[in-house]
Design a protein around this motif. Structure first.
Motif, PDB file in Angstrom:
ATOM      1  N   ASN A   3       0.855  -1.185   0.000  1.00  0.00           N
ATOM      2  CA  ASN A   3       0.000   0.000   0.000  1.00  0.00           C
ATOM      3  C   ASN A   3       0.890   1.234   0.000  1.00  0.00           C
ATOM      4  O   ASN A   3       1.736   1.392   0.859  1.00  0.00           O
ATOM      5  CB  ASN A   3      -0.904  -0.018   1.234  1.00  0.00           C
ATOM      6  CG  ASN A   3      -1.807   1.190   1.324  1.00  0.00           C
ATOM      7  OD1 ASN A   3      -1.802   2.066   0.473  1.00  0.00           O
ATOM      8  ND2 ASN A   3      -2.595   1.225   2.367  1.00  0.00           N
ATOM      9  N   LYS A   4       0.710   2.102  -0.968  1.00  0.00           N
ATOM     10  CA  LYS A   4       1.521   3.311  -1.053  1.00  0.00           C
ATOM     11  C   LYS A   4       0.832   4.487  -0.370  1.00  0.00           C
ATOM     12  O   LYS A   4       1.236   5.620  -0.521  1.00  0.00           O
ATOM     13  CB  LYS A   4       1.824   3.623  -2.505  1.00  0.00           C
ATOM     14  CG  LYS A   4       2.612   2.513  -3.177  1.00  0.00           C
ATOM     15  CD  LYS A   4       3.522   3.062  -4.225  1.00  0.00           C
ATOM     16  CE  LYS A   4       4.165   2.014  -5.056  1.00  0.00           C
ATOM     17  NZ  LYS A   4       5.079   1.151  -4.486  1.00  0.00           N
ATOM     18  N   ASN A  10       4.918   4.445   9.674  1.00  0.00           N
ATOM     19  CA  ASN A  10       5.898   5.296   8.999  1.00  0.00           C
ATOM     20  C   ASN A  10       6.021   6.674   9.645  1.00  0.00           C
ATOM     21  O   ASN A  10       6.823   7.492   9.211  1.00  0.00           O
ATOM     22  CB  ASN A  10       5.528   5.454   7.521  1.00  0.00           C
ATOM     23  CG  ASN A  10       5.653   4.151   6.774  1.00  0.00           C
ATOM     24  OD1 ASN A  10       6.406   3.269   7.154  1.00  0.00           O
ATOM     25  ND2 ASN A  10       4.910   4.018   5.699  1.00  0.00           N
ATOM     26  N   ASP A  74      -5.962   7.401   4.016  1.00  0.00           N
ATOM     27  CA  ASP A  74      -5.297   7.363   2.711  1.00  0.00           C
ATOM     28  C   ASP A  74      -5.639   8.587   1.876  1.00  0.00           C
ATOM     29  O   ASP A  74      -4.775   9.161   1.224  1.00  0.00           O
ATOM     30  CB  ASP A  74      -5.683   6.108   1.927  1.00  0.00           C
ATOM     31  CG  ASP A  74      -4.907   4.878   2.339  1.00  0.00           C
ATOM     32  OD1 ASP A  74      -3.874   5.009   3.033  1.00  0.00           O
ATOM     33  OD2 ASP A  74      -5.325   3.767   1.952  1.00  0.00           O
ATOM     34  N   HIS A  78      -2.888  11.181   0.544  1.00  0.00           N
ATOM     35  CA  HIS A  78      -2.708  11.466  -0.879  1.00  0.00           C
ATOM     36  C   HIS A  78      -2.943  12.949  -1.180  1.00  0.00           C
ATOM     37  O   HIS A  78      -2.277  13.510  -2.059  1.00  0.00           O
ATOM     38  CB  HIS A  78      -3.602  10.571  -1.733  1.00  0.00           C
ATOM     39  CG  HIS A  78      -3.161   9.134  -1.711  1.00  0.00           C
ATOM     40  ND1 HIS A  78      -1.915   8.725  -2.132  1.00  0.00           N
ATOM     41  CD2 HIS A  78      -3.799   8.020  -1.293  1.00  0.00           C
ATOM     42  CE1 HIS A  78      -1.800   7.412  -1.983  1.00  0.00           C
ATOM     43  NE2 HIS A  78      -2.929   6.965  -1.472  1.00  0.00           N
ATOM     44  N   THR A  81       0.205  14.570  -0.260  1.00  0.00           N
ATOM     45  CA  THR A  81       1.166  14.249  -1.309  1.00  0.00           C
ATOM     46  C   THR A  81       0.989  15.178  -2.505  1.00  0.00           C
ATOM     47  O   THR A  81       1.962  15.709  -3.042  1.00  0.00           O
ATOM     48  CB  THR A  81       1.003  12.783  -1.766  1.00  0.00           C
ATOM     49  OG1 THR A  81       1.204  11.916  -0.646  1.00  0.00           O
ATOM     50  CG2 THR A  81       1.993  12.419  -2.866  1.00  0.00           C
ATOM     51  N   THR A  87       7.842  14.256   2.255  1.00  0.00           N
ATOM     52  CA  THR A  87       7.534  12.828   2.359  1.00  0.00           C
ATOM     53  C   THR A  87       7.804  12.265   3.747  1.00  0.00           C
ATOM     54  O   THR A  87       7.001  11.517   4.286  1.00  0.00           O
ATOM     55  CB  THR A  87       8.364  12.035   1.323  1.00  0.00           C
ATOM     56  OG1 THR A  87       8.114  12.577   0.035  1.00  0.00           O
ATOM     57  CG2 THR A  87       8.025  10.571   1.340  1.00  0.00           C
TER      58      THR A  87
END
Length: 125
Positions: A3-4, A10, A74, A78, A81, A87
């Motif tokens: 999964n990105k 993280n 998510d 995103h 992002t 990051t």
């Protein structure tokens, strides 16, 4: 395939820093959010996000009746992002905002859903 999107593991935000943020009142200054530094403030400001309140509102605006906790995190990840936020700090911002809102909107974020994914990955290996 990995999964990105968002993964709370993280996050570089320390447990102490996250706990402080969760206990504190919101001042409105974006830099109060763990993981938000000068580069993130610049990126957020360019998208019209000037305050912590607006950042919290953005997270909530990505939620609808068909969106669960993992998909919501998510979507926020995103979105960050797409703004070009750094990051290395993005997961910390998502975790901090999701956990803060979960105090008021119980169930909007559930870190145990990610633990189950890790257990599954371990079993598949």
């Amino acid at each position: 395939m990995a999964n990105k999107g968002f993964n709370p593991n993280n996050s570089k935000v320390s447990d102490n820093r996250l706990s402080e943020f969760l206990r504190a009142e919101i001042s409105g200054d974006l830099s109060e959010v763990p993981g938000v530094g000068p580069a993130s403030v610049t990126a957020l400001n360019a998208d019209g996000i000037q305050t912590t309140y607006q950042l919290l509102g953005k997270f909530l605006s990505l939620k609808d009746s068909e969106v669960g906790a993992v998909e919501l995190a998510d979507r926020f990840y995103h979105w960050l992002t797409s703004l070009g936020t750094p990051t290395g700090f993005r997961a910390g911002v998502v975790l901090s905002i999701a956990e803060k809102l979960n105090l008021t909107y119980n169930g909007i974020f559930d870190a145990t859903e990610y633990q189950e994914d890790e257990d599954k990955d371990t079993e598949d290996a």
